[in-house]
Design a protein around this motif. Structure first.
Motif, short mmCIF file in Angstrom:
data_model
loop_
_atom_site.label_atom_id
_atom_site.label_comp_id
_atom_site.label_asym_id
_atom_site.label_seq_id
_atom_site.Cartn_x
_atom_site.Cartn_y
_atom_site.Cartn_z
N GLN A 1 40.30 67.04 53.04
CA GLN A 1 40.80 66.28 51.82
C GLN A 1 42.18 66.16 51.89
O GLN A 1 42.80 65.17 51.27
N ALA B 1 43.84 68.58 43.12
CA ALA B 1 44.11 68.59 44.52
C ALA B 1 45.76 68.38 44.81
O ALA B 1 46.23 68.67 45.60
N ARG C 1 43.62 62.79 53.01
CA ARG C 1 43.21 61.82 51.90
C ARG C 1 44.52 62.11 50.92
O ARG C 1 45.01 61.06 50.45
N THR D 1 36.71 71.40 54.79
CA THR D 1 36.34 70.54 53.75
C THR D 1 38.10 70.26 53.20
O THR D 1 38.50 69.07 52.85
#
Length: 146
Positions: free
Chosen positions: A85, A112, A88, A81
């Protein structure tokens, strides 16, 4: 949140700072409350923008110092995951920072950006610009209707 308004500018700073972190507070309501109480709009703008920005940067630095294995152990986030991510976050990069104030997802953006070590200075600048623009909108809207 009324107790924060009772503290005046200090309460506005504390409230907007905490709202910039993972705590579910509404910094917009605090700002409008201060403006409704006839506080100086320019001071409110600076205090709210800086407080909220510092809260967001706290989230960023929490992400920066987090370890991927901690995220898996404490939050159940799988390494796959995180890799997914990262693609992105790499796509949008620092352009996520001005939207840190978006409910729920905004704090995820900042964490993030920290986890993936996206440029700290540029992230900080973009987050401050986003915070300032957000609160400027509320100050101008308040002035238009008062």
């Amino acid at each position: 949140m009324e107790w924060l308004l009772d503290l005046g500018y200090l309460g506005l700073f504390l409230g907007t700072f905490l709202a910039g972190t993972v705590l579910p507070l509404s910094s917009d309501v605090l700002l409008i409350g201060m403006l409704a109480a006839k506080a100086d709009p320019a001071v409110c703008l600076v205090v709210a923008a800086v407080g909220n920005w510092l809260g967001a940067m706290t989230s960023y630095w929490l992400g920066w110092y987090a370890r991927w294995e901690w995220l898996g152990r404490w939050f159940g986030v799988r390494p796959e995951t995180l890799e997914k991510q990262k693609v992105r976050v790499d796509r949008f990069g620092v352009w996520l920072a001005p939207f840190f104030w978006a409910p729920v997802i905004g704090v995820v953006f900042m964490i993030a950006l920290g986890i993936y070590r996206v440029r700290p200075r540029t992230t900080a600048f973009m987050a401050l610009a986003g915070s300032f623009a957000r609160f400027l909108f509320w100050v101008l809207l308040h002035r238009a209707f008062v």
